[in-house]
Design an enzyme around this catalytic site. Sequence first.
Site, PDB file in Angstrom:
ATOM      1  N   LYS A   1     134.444 -65.049  51.217  1.00 20.40           N
ATOM      2  CA  LYS A   1     134.461 -63.634  51.606  1.00 20.40           C
ATOM      3  C   LYS A   1     133.058 -63.202  51.991  1.00 20.40           C
ATOM      4  O   LYS A   1     132.090 -63.608  51.353  1.00 20.40           O
ATOM      5  CB  LYS A   1     134.993 -62.780  50.447  1.00 20.40           C
ATOM      6  CG  LYS A   1     135.025 -61.290  50.728  1.00 20.40           C
ATOM      7  CD  LYS A   1     135.880 -60.542  49.720  1.00 20.40           C
ATOM      8  CE  LYS A   1     135.313 -60.534  48.328  1.00 20.40           C
ATOM      9  NZ  LYS A   1     136.121 -59.681  47.422  1.00 20.40           N
TER      10      LYS A   1
ATOM     11  N   LYS B   1     144.144 -64.691  51.802  1.00 18.65           N
ATOM     12  CA  LYS B   1     144.280 -63.368  51.209  1.00 18.65           C
ATOM     13  C   LYS B   1     144.339 -62.321  52.314  1.00 18.65           C
ATOM     14  O   LYS B   1     143.461 -62.271  53.182  1.00 18.65           O
ATOM     15  CB  LYS B   1     143.098 -63.076  50.276  1.00 18.65           C
ATOM     16  CG  LYS B   1     143.106 -63.898  48.999  1.00 18.65           C
ATOM     17  CD  LYS B   1     141.802 -63.747  48.236  1.00 18.65           C
ATOM     18  CE  LYS B   1     141.492 -62.300  47.901  1.00 18.65           C
ATOM     19  NZ  LYS B   1     140.165 -62.157  47.260  1.00 18.65           N
TER      20      LYS B   1
END
Length: 250
Positions: free
Chosen positions: A39, A106
């Site tokens: 991320k 995700k």
Amino acid sequence: MSQLRDTASSLPPGLLASVADLREMELARAGGADIIDLKQPAFGALGAWSPEALTAAVMLWNAWGEQLGEAARPALSATAGDQPMVPALIRAAAERVAETGVPIVKVGLFHSKHTNECIEALAPLASRARLIGVLFADQEPDFAVVGALGRAGFAGVMIDTADKRAGSLTEHLDPLTLGQFVAEARRHGLITGLAGSLRLGDIPSLTGVGADYLGFRGALCEGGRTGALDPMRLGQVYARLREPTDHSRP
């Protein structure tokens, strides 16, 4: 360890560590992370790595499998970015991540009247990759969405926070509400995770909620979530997750 745990597991929650580059990937693996989450915190709540960087991360992860064995390496996930809730766009973003070989993708499900349409658009991809839907505690999450995720074939669901300046997960939802979320997710066979500016002191109360994973970024870094991952801070979180629950601790 590279497989997600069974939803019936009675183990303490695993550690999801969000990392911003390959160096942090190595630090997170050495520090005992159960899931390494790719991320870019500078790009939003679920800021995405570039496809080229994701490909390099998958190569490193595959090398770990050869060196350590499948059971010894952590699982690998990546975020699809902060996408508008437009079915075609959100599916395209998730597809781009999955095409790099990242096994767990995700996807942020921001507050929108189009949430169910976006979930339906992702269902075909859910048969080829493990999808995790991410709800946001600071956007009045609708737990009815959890059933739709289960029906669409998602592997799991998390609660995070969208605005990192608006407080941590525990400032938006209490343990009782989070426990209801976990129970609803398990009823639909979904892995569960809790994240959102979590601090070391949040761990004892959240351990009792029963989620499969707790996710951290800022608590692992020197200077907050956009700073560099600090092995010492990671070690503190790892150790606290494995302590017996004691609600008298700060």
